[in-house]
Design a protein around this motif. Structure first.
Motif, short mmCIF file in Angstrom:
data_model
loop_
_atom_site.label_atom_id
_atom_site.label_comp_id
_atom_site.label_asym_id
_atom_site.label_seq_id
_atom_site.Cartn_x
_atom_site.Cartn_y
_atom_site.Cartn_z
N GLY A 123 -68.24 -23.02 -32.44
CA GLY A 123 -69.29 -23.39 -31.50
C GLY A 123 -70.61 -23.74 -32.14
N LEU A 124 -70.94 -23.09 -33.29
CA LEU A 124 -72.19 -23.38 -33.96
C LEU A 124 -72.10 -24.73 -34.68
CD1 LEU A 124 -75.05 -22.50 -34.86
CD2 LEU A 124 -73.98 -21.33 -36.80
N GLU A 125 -73.07 -25.59 -34.43
CA GLU A 125 -73.08 -26.92 -35.02
C GLU A 125 -74.49 -27.28 -35.49
OE1 GLU A 125 -69.64 -28.78 -32.04
OE2 GLU A 125 -71.76 -29.23 -31.70
N SER A 152 -86.11 -27.68 -41.54
CA SER A 152 -85.61 -26.87 -40.43
C SER A 152 -84.69 -27.75 -39.60
CB SER A 152 -86.79 -26.37 -39.59
OG SER A 152 -86.35 -25.61 -38.48
N THR A 153 -83.40 -27.50 -39.69
CA THR A 153 -82.40 -28.40 -39.14
C THR A 153 -82.06 -28.04 -37.69
OG1 THR A 153 -81.45 -28.81 -41.31
CG2 THR A 153 -80.03 -29.24 -39.42
N THR A 154 -81.97 -29.06 -36.85
CA THR A 154 -81.57 -28.87 -35.46
C THR A 154 -80.13 -28.35 -35.40
OG1 THR A 154 -82.99 -30.71 -34.80
CG2 THR A 154 -81.30 -30.03 -33.24
N HIS A 155 -79.90 -27.36 -34.55
CA HIS A 155 -78.55 -26.83 -34.37
C HIS A 155 -78.38 -26.38 -32.92
CE1 HIS A 155 -81.24 -23.60 -35.75
NE2 HIS A 155 -80.47 -22.72 -35.11
N ARG A 156 -77.13 -26.10 -32.56
CA ARG A 156 -76.80 -25.73 -31.18
C ARG A 156 -75.55 -24.88 -31.18
NH1 ARG A 156 -74.27 -31.45 -28.72
NH2 ARG A 156 -72.33 -31.38 -29.93
N VAL A 157 -75.25 -24.27 -30.04
CA VAL A 157 -73.96 -23.63 -29.82
C VAL A 157 -73.34 -24.31 -28.60
CG1 VAL A 157 -72.70 -21.49 -29.34
CG2 VAL A 157 -74.77 -21.43 -30.76
N HIS A 173 -77.33 -38.25 -40.28
CA HIS A 173 -77.04 -39.53 -39.64
C HIS A 173 -76.84 -39.39 -38.13
CE1 HIS A 173 -76.72 -41.16 -43.66
NE2 HIS A 173 -75.82 -40.25 -43.96
N GLY A 174 -77.29 -38.26 -37.57
CA GLY A 174 -77.24 -38.06 -36.14
C GLY A 174 -75.93 -37.52 -35.62
N GLU A 175 -75.03 -37.09 -36.51
CA GLU A 175 -73.74 -36.57 -36.09
C GLU A 175 -73.77 -35.05 -36.06
OE1 GLU A 175 -73.46 -36.55 -40.61
OE2 GLU A 175 -74.69 -37.38 -39.00
N TRP A 176 -73.03 -34.43 -35.12
CA TRP A 176 -72.93 -32.97 -35.06
C TRP A 176 -71.81 -32.52 -35.99
CZ3 TRP A 176 -76.61 -30.07 -33.24
CH2 TRP A 176 -77.47 -30.57 -32.26
N LEU A 177 -72.13 -31.51 -36.83
CA LEU A 177 -71.18 -30.97 -37.79
C LEU A 177 -70.95 -29.50 -37.49
CD1 LEU A 177 -72.81 -32.50 -41.03
CD2 LEU A 177 -70.87 -33.43 -39.74
N SER A 178 -69.69 -29.08 -37.46
CA SER A 178 -69.40 -27.68 -37.16
C SER A 178 -69.59 -26.81 -38.39
CB SER A 178 -67.97 -27.54 -36.62
OG SER A 178 -67.02 -27.92 -37.60
N ILE A 179 -69.92 -25.55 -38.16
CA ILE A 179 -70.15 -24.58 -39.23
C ILE A 179 -69.07 -23.51 -39.13
CG2 ILE A 179 -71.77 -22.90 -40.20
CD1 ILE A 179 -74.03 -24.54 -38.96
#
Length: 311
Positions: A205-207, A243-248, A212-218
């Motif tokens: 869920g954490l990305e 400080s990198t943008t991230h989300r769940v 380049h504007g793509e979501w990458l999973s962690i």
């Protein structure tokens, strides 16, 4: 979903290779992953068990530890209270905050309220007091490596985080039943603090948002810490460390019926620390983005208003 190829580093390497390797990872991703951090596995297991037990308590009991006016600094914050900066819908999460206990009369006590502790589950206070201290230790070690990478003395950050306003957050993302308004577990955001140390990212869920504007999973190995740069360190380094943008994101299928838990530790500066951009991060090509000084607490309060925790 593409996987972020973040290297897994060992804290045990100390000053031999860690400063260079963690600096490279941060410059590329704003994130790193660290194993061999020395946090006792049995302590972590107890912390997970007590986190689940607390969030399983009746809603009315949990809300008894919600203190309006504290901006979520201590105790319980109810479901769908926090909102990502610039977002229109609130996150699908609830959380509990543990902070630093200061002695009576401490000059920073005005910006750091005392902890409150739930009556249940048993042993909660002891477990999370110990875990807070362990995260505090590891955070200082990581900042020492970061200091070396930046060309600073290894102990440069020590006085800046002494009695710092660091917070341990216990997070619960309940099963996702519906999100007609487009809400997700944690909207796209950047952290406020210096660095964040995260346990519990093994559950998908954490990305992070790639360059380049793509979501990458962690996907860290079990027990490893996920570390990311916060806005305070980005500001201090004139964006040398991003400080990198991230989300769940919300799970799909069968996983949507399950809760997700995580434990981020937000390493904060002393409340009275005054930001001045590091000179070695300024040159003719990279002028100072932040010529006006601001204290760490003023910066924090400004951001708490932006994320809905403070009016």
């Amino acid at each position: 979903m593409e996987l972020a190829e973040i290297p897994v580093l060992s804290l045990a390497t100390g000053r031999d290779t860690l400063p260079r390797d963690i600096g490279e990872s941060f410059r590329r991703f704003g994130f790193a992953m660290v194993r061999d951090h020395g946090i006792d596995a049995d302590l972590v297991a107890r912390a997970w068990a007590q986190t689940r037990a607390f969030f399983d308590l009746p809603e009315a009991e949990k809300r008894g530890y919600f203190l309006p006016g504290l901006a979520g600094a201590r105790g319980y914050t109810p479901f769908r209270t926090e909102i990502a900066k610039g977002a229109s819908v609130h996150d699908l999460k609830e959380f509990w905050h543990v902070g630093r206990d200061l002695p009576p009369g401490h000059p920073l006590a005005g910006s750091m309220p005392p902890n409150i502790w739930p009556a249940r589950p048993e042993g909660f206070r002891e477990t999370f007091t110990r875990l807070y201290a362990e995260f505090d230790r590891v955070g200082a070690e990581l900042l020492s490596a970061i200091a070396i990478d930046l060309g600073l003395a290894p102990d440069w950050f020590d006085p800046t985080i002494a009695d710092g306003n660091s917070v341990l957050r216990l997070l619960h993302y309940p099963p996702v039943t519906s999100a007609e308004d487009g809400a997700i577990r944690a909207g796209a955001h950047e952290d406020i603090n210096l660095i964040t140390l995260l346990l519990g990212a093994e559950e998908a869920g954490l990305e992070l948002l790639g360059k380049h504007g793509e979501w990458l999973s962690i996907a860290p190995p079990e027990g490893a810490l996920v570390i990311n740069i916060g806005d305070m360190l980005q500001r201090l380094t004139n964006h040398v460390l991003p400080s990198t943008t991230h989300r769940v994101r919300n799970p799909s299928g069968e996983r949507a019926q399950h809760s997700r838990y995580s434990m981020p530790f937000f390493v904060h500066l002393r409340s009275d620390f005054v930001f001045h951009t590091l000179p070695q991060c300024i040159d003719a090509t990279h002028p100072d983005r932040y010529p006006e000084p601001i204290t760490a607490d003023d910066y924090l309060q400004e951001r708490l208003r932006e994320i809905g925790l403070k009016a």
